[in-house]
Design a protein around this motif. Structure first.
Motif, PDB file in Angstrom:
ATOM      1  N   GLU A 136      34.119  21.683  19.825  1.00  0.00           N
ATOM      2  CA  GLU A 136      33.552  21.619  18.481  1.00  0.00           C
ATOM      3  C   GLU A 136      33.848  20.261  17.845  1.00  0.00           C
ATOM      4  N   ARG A 137      35.077  19.797  17.994  1.00  0.00           N
ATOM      5  CA  ARG A 137      35.453  18.499  17.433  1.00  0.00           C
ATOM      6  C   ARG A 137      34.726  17.369  18.153  1.00  0.00           C
ATOM      7  N   ALA A 138      34.587  17.473  19.474  1.00  0.00           N
ATOM      8  CA  ALA A 138      33.870  16.442  20.229  1.00  0.00           C
ATOM      9  C   ALA A 138      32.426  16.331  19.746  1.00  0.00           C
ATOM     10  N   HIS A 139      31.784  17.463  19.534  1.00  0.00           N
ATOM     11  CA  HIS A 139      30.412  17.444  19.027  1.00  0.00           C
ATOM     12  C   HIS A 139      30.347  16.843  17.625  1.00  0.00           C
ATOM     13  N   GLU A 140      31.320  17.151  16.792  1.00  0.00           N
ATOM     14  CA  GLU A 140      31.344  16.562  15.448  1.00  0.00           C
ATOM     15  C   GLU A 140      31.379  15.038  15.505  1.00  0.00           C
ATOM     16  N   ARG A 188      43.853  31.728  25.990  1.00  0.00           N
ATOM     17  CA  ARG A 188      44.316  30.567  25.239  1.00  0.00           C
ATOM     18  C   ARG A 188      43.484  29.337  25.564  1.00  0.00           C
ATOM     19  N   GLN A 189      43.167  29.161  26.843  1.00  0.00           N
ATOM     20  CA  GLN A 189      42.380  28.001  27.254  1.00  0.00           C
ATOM     21  C   GLN A 189      40.982  28.032  26.624  1.00  0.00           C
ATOM     22  N   ILE A 190      40.372  29.205  26.563  1.00  0.00           N
ATOM     23  CA  ILE A 190      39.046  29.329  25.949  1.00  0.00           C
ATOM     24  C   ILE A 190      39.095  28.894  24.489  1.00  0.00           C
ATOM     25  N   ILE A 191      40.110  29.356  23.763  1.00  0.00           N
ATOM     26  CA  ILE A 191      40.239  28.994  22.348  1.00  0.00           C
ATOM     27  C   ILE A 191      40.468  27.494  22.196  1.00  0.00           C
ATOM     28  N   GLU A 192      41.387  26.934  22.999  1.00  0.00           N
ATOM     29  CA  GLU A 192      41.691  25.501  22.909  1.00  0.00           C
ATOM     30  C   GLU A 192      40.468  24.643  23.213  1.00  0.00           C
ATOM     31  N   VAL A 193      39.775  24.984  24.292  1.00  0.00           N
ATOM     32  CA  VAL A 193      38.636  24.165  24.705  1.00  0.00           C
ATOM     33  C   VAL A 193      37.476  24.322  23.730  1.00  0.00           C
ATOM     34  N   ALA A 194      37.251  25.544  23.237  1.00  0.00           N
ATOM     35  CA  ALA A 194      36.179  25.744  22.259  1.00  0.00           C
ATOM     36  C   ALA A 194      36.412  24.888  21.019  1.00  0.00           C
ATOM     37  N   GLU A 195      37.654  24.849  20.539  1.00  0.00           N
ATOM     38  CA  GLU A 195      37.983  24.026  19.372  1.00  0.00           C
ATOM     39  C   GLU A 195      37.821  22.545  19.685  1.00  0.00           C
ATOM     40  N   ALA A 196      38.241  22.137  20.890  1.00  0.00           N
ATOM     41  CA  ALA A 196      38.105  20.729  21.277  1.00  0.00           C
ATOM     42  C   ALA A 196      36.640  20.335  21.407  1.00  0.00           C
ATOM     43  N   MET A 209      30.238  13.299  20.771  1.00  0.00           N
ATOM     44  CA  MET A 209      30.386  13.268  22.224  1.00  0.00           C
ATOM     45  C   MET A 209      29.844  14.544  22.856  1.00  0.00           C
ATOM     46  N   ALA A 210      29.271  14.404  24.030  1.00  0.00           N
ATOM     47  CA  ALA A 210      28.804  15.558  24.790  1.00  0.00           C
ATOM     48  C   ALA A 210      29.989  16.277  25.435  1.00  0.00           C
ATOM     49  N   THR A 211      29.753  17.474  25.957  1.00  0.00           N
ATOM     50  CA  THR A 211      30.836  18.297  26.512  1.00  0.00           C
ATOM     51  C   THR A 211      30.460  18.826  27.887  1.00  0.00           C
ATOM     52  N   ILE A 212      31.409  18.745  28.804  1.00  0.00           N
ATOM     53  CA  ILE A 212      31.219  19.226  30.177  1.00  0.00           C
ATOM     54  C   ILE A 212      32.381  20.146  30.520  1.00  0.00           C
ATOM     55  N   LEU A 213      32.075  21.327  31.037  1.00  0.00           N
ATOM     56  CA  LEU A 213      33.130  22.304  31.334  1.00  0.00           C
ATOM     57  C   LEU A 213      33.205  22.597  32.826  1.00  0.00           C
ATOM     58  N   TRP A 214      34.420  22.423  33.370  1.00  0.00           N
ATOM     59  CA  TRP A 214      34.734  22.836  34.742  1.00  0.00           C
ATOM     60  C   TRP A 214      35.016  24.343  34.663  1.00  0.00           C
ATOM     61  N   CYS A 215      34.084  25.171  35.114  1.00  0.00           N
ATOM     62  CA  CYS A 215      34.203  26.636  34.972  1.00  0.00           C
ATOM     63  C   CYS A 215      34.789  27.241  36.247  1.00  0.00           C
TER      64      CYS A 215
END
Length: 352
Positions: free
Chosen positions: A189-193, A179-187, A196-202
């Motif tokens: 995508e919107r940030a890039h639109e 669920r987290q992967i889906i939520e963050v991937a969608e977020a 904004m750049a994106t940083i992931l705590w993996c």
């Protein structure tokens, strides 16, 4: 900080870290940090002009400006670890303005914090230092404690406060990770639109990743796979814990791996362990920044410098260190942040 001082802080590890030559994954295969990183790497991607501008804004700020390296102050622990646990050692940081001041005075490329913390002083500082809004958290107040990353706001809200980037955490390996992967991937995508750049705590999170008394949450083989998943959902920068061991897949007996990962692509040297993490960030096309870890007190300076040396020599892009800096008087926090930056500014410390 002079190279001799860095050597002194490394102590008995100085020889193994500063003179190591990597014979696993050759540095010629990596996309290394440099002043032209945005032009060389991101201009050929699907990132739009506004994302490129915000990435360059981050790379062009602070003491590491225009080097391709980054030093970021992250302070989201008020939620992740509770305000009391995080700020009782230095109560001035209950006031978010002091978090931003520390990042500015410490010469950081950016400050990463919560919606509330950054919003509380955004009009005063959003144009003075790049903001990274952390969009999800483990709230850690439910009883009994549960460990899940949930969204705390919208991407539009981060955009409206002038953020240069958004950050998120995924607990890879947890029951909630899909669920987290889906939520963050969608977020993302919107940030890039919105530019904004994106940083992931993996981060890894699974009690079964501890086996026979050994904790594999920092094993290079499975943390590197978390990195690989992170760049797959288009994180521009990957935050990962420094690897401390290897062999997680084989010990836990799950997933798939290959014997060459252990025989050829890694060694026992921490630089080689970290390089495998870099390799799984598309060979450095997404920058790897390692976390500074918890504050241990008197050894914080040496630990921070050691982590920075390992990250830089592995081909990483910088450090994101919080508790070692903000759980002390501000002048001492600035000293630690500057010491980290000095490693990346030191020409005598090269990629192994």
């Amino acid at each position: 900080m002079a190279l001799s001082k860095i050597e002194s802080l490394l102590g008995d590890n100085a020889e193994a870290l500063l003179n190591h030559t990597c014979t696993t994954i050759d540095k010629s295969m990596l996309h290394l940090p440099g002043p032209d990183f945005t032009d060389r790497i991101f201009m050929q991607t699907n990132r739009n002009n506004r994302v490129l501008a915000n990435l360059q804004r981050i790379y062009s700020h602070g003491r590491l400006a225009n080097t391709g390296y980054v030093s970021i102050l992250p302070v989201d622990q008020g939620i992740e670890h509770s305000g009391g646990a995080s700020f009782a050692p230095n109560p001035i940081y209950f006031d978010p303005e002091n978090i931003v001041k520390l990042a500015i005075e410490g010469g950081c490329n950016a400050v990463a914090s919560t919606y509330g913390a950054l919003a509380s002083c955004s009009r005063k500082y959003a144009h003075k230092i790049p903001f990274i809004v952390k969009i999800n958290h483990n709230e850690l107040l439910s009883y009994p404690n549960s460990f899940d990353q949930i969204m705390f706001g919208s991407i539009e809200e981060a955009y409206n406060m002038g953020a240069a980037a958004v950050g998120a955490t995924i607990y890879f390996g947890s029951e909630e990770s899909s669920r987290q992967i889906i939520e963050v991937a969608e977020a993302f995508e919107r940030a890039h639109e919105l530019g904004m750049a994106t940083i992931l705590w993996c981060y890894l999170r699974n009690s079964d990743f501890k086996k026979d008394g050994v904790d594999y949450h920092t094993a290079t083989d499975i943390t590197a796979q978390a990195n690989h998943l992170g760049v797959t959902i288009q994180a521009d920068i990957i935050k990962q814990k420094l690897p401390t061991l290897n062999g997680g897949y084989n010990a836990i007996k799950f997933g798939k791996t290959h014997k060459a990962v252990y025989d050829k692509l890694t060694s026992d040297n921490p630089i080689d362990l970290c390089r495998y993490q870099v390799a799984n960030c598309y060979m450095g096309r997404a920058g790897l920044i390692n976390s500074g870890g918890a504050s241990a007190g008197s050894t914080d300076l040496a630990e921070a410098v050691t982590t920075a040396v390992i990250n830089k020599r592995a081909g990483g892009q910088g450090l994101i260190s919080g508790r070692k800096a903000f759980q002390k008087p501000m002048n001492e926090g600035i000293e630690i942040l500057n010491a980290i930056q000095d490693v990346y500014l030191e020409p005598g410390i090269t990629v192994a």
